[in-house]
Design a protein around this motif. Structure first.
Motif, PDB file in Angstrom:
ATOM      1  N   LYS A 118      21.328  -9.851  21.392  1.00 30.85           N
ATOM      2  CA  LYS A 118      19.940 -10.134  20.542  1.00 30.85           C
ATOM      3  C   LYS A 118      19.416  -8.949  20.119  1.00 30.85           C
ATOM      4  CE  LYS A 118      15.418 -11.872  21.935  1.00 30.85           C
ATOM      5  NZ  LYS A 118      15.252 -13.226  20.949  1.00 30.85           N
ATOM      6  N   GLU A 120      16.076  -7.504  17.214  1.00 31.35           N
ATOM      7  CA  GLU A 120      14.777  -7.859  16.439  1.00 31.35           C
ATOM      8  C   GLU A 120      14.706  -6.285  15.621  1.00 31.35           C
ATOM      9  OE1 GLU A 120      11.065  -9.346  16.720  1.00 31.35           O
ATOM     10  OE2 GLU A 120      11.517 -10.236  18.903  1.00 31.35           O
ATOM     11  N   HIS A 122      12.564  -4.494  12.151  1.00 32.68           N
ATOM     12  CA  HIS A 122      11.387  -4.319  11.504  1.00 32.68           C
ATOM     13  C   HIS A 122      11.356  -3.020  10.772  1.00 32.68           C
ATOM     14  CE1 HIS A 122       7.100  -4.784  10.681  1.00 32.68           C
ATOM     15  NE2 HIS A 122       6.803  -3.625  11.316  1.00 32.68           N
ATOM     16  N   MET A 186       7.309  -7.031  19.561  1.00 36.70           N
ATOM     17  CA  MET A 186       8.546  -7.373  20.002  1.00 36.70           C
ATOM     18  C   MET A 186       8.434  -7.620  21.505  1.00 36.70           C
ATOM     19  SD  MET A 186      10.903  -4.920  17.621  1.00 36.70           S
ATOM     20  CE  MET A 186      11.143  -5.223  15.775  1.00 36.70           C
ATOM     21  N   ARG A 189       7.256 -10.785  22.757  1.00 42.77           N
ATOM     22  CA  ARG A 189       8.081 -11.821  22.295  1.00 42.77           C
ATOM     23  C   ARG A 189       9.138 -11.927  23.403  1.00 42.77           C
ATOM     24  NH1 ARG A 189       6.712 -10.899  16.847  1.00 42.77           N
ATOM     25  NH2 ARG A 189       8.328  -9.445  16.714  1.00 42.77           N
ATOM     26  N   TRP A 190       9.619 -10.693  23.800  1.00 41.77           N
ATOM     27  CA  TRP A 190      10.895 -10.774  24.789  1.00 41.77           C
ATOM     28  C   TRP A 190      10.314 -10.836  26.275  1.00 41.77           C
ATOM     29  CZ3 TRP A 190      15.619  -7.669  23.295  1.00 41.77           C
ATOM     30  CH2 TRP A 190      15.899  -7.919  22.063  1.00 41.77           C
TER      31      TRP A 190
END
Length: 205
Positions: A118, A120, A122, A186, A189-190
């Motif tokens: 997984k 993310e 940015h 981030m 969100r995790w």
């Protein structure tokens, strides 16, 4: 998602000091990544690619971790890129190029689960308005702070602030090397909220 220990994919003392501000336990390890730009690669693409590459470089050594990677690129108005100068001469050239101009700093950020993959990513932009600098000012500044391992040849957290007319962006931490606002988003969100982890036993009046 099950919470996992954090690993900062960097040996930078600047990034380490920034991440410590979130109050979360973490360890550091240095990735081995070729930072050479690909021909025609934009600053944003380079910063995010290297941030991800740094995180991925440590997945085999650190299974069971959430790995944080970050990298920074500076872009002059003509589109040319500035990286870490590495020497006094190169740093002098960089500050001469930046003098009197707006320089866009792009800080890539990646958060990677070493087990599931997984990811993310940015890229945090921040514009620095350099004032007109004399050669004497440039030379004196560089000899005092020796920012030869810093993209753009200055230390935002130090005397580098004297080189600027103005700063424009949402997170000045990104200039030091780690966009804490984006990273905090981030992590939340995790399922990790730095503000709510390890709360004090009782509030003081």
């Amino acid at each position: 998602m099950t919470q996992k220990p954090l690993l900062l994919a960097s040996s930078s003392p600047y990034r380490k000091a920034l991440l410590e501000r979130l109050g979360l336990p973490f360890t550091c390890a240095s990735p081995d990544v070729d930072e050479t730009p690909i021909q025609g690669e934009t600053g944003e693409a380079l910063a995010t690619r290297l941030a991800e590459a740094k995180a991925r470089a440590l997945t085999e050594r650190f299974p069971g971790h959430w790995i944080i990677g970050s990298d920074q690129v500076a872009c002059l108005p003509d589109g040319s890129l500035l990286s870490k100068p590495g020497s006094h001469k190169q740093a002098t050239d960089q500050l001469r190029q930046s003098s009197g101009h707006r320089v866009l700093f792009l800080t890539g950020l990646a958060l990677l689960d070493a087990d599931s993959g997984k990811l993310e990513r940015h890229c945090e932009p921040f514009t620095v308005h350099f004032r007109q600098l004399t050669d004497e000012e440039i030379d004196t500044y560089l000899r005092r702070e020796q920012p030869y391992d810093c993209a753009g040849s200055f230390k935002m957290e130090g005397l580098g602030i004297t080189l600027f007319e103005a700063l424009d962006g949402r997170d000045p931490n990104s200039l030091v090397g780690l966009p804490l606002i984006a990273l905090n988003q981030m992590l939340r969100r995790w399922g990790r909220n730095p503000l709510l982890e390890n709360p004090p036993d009782s509030a003081q009046d």
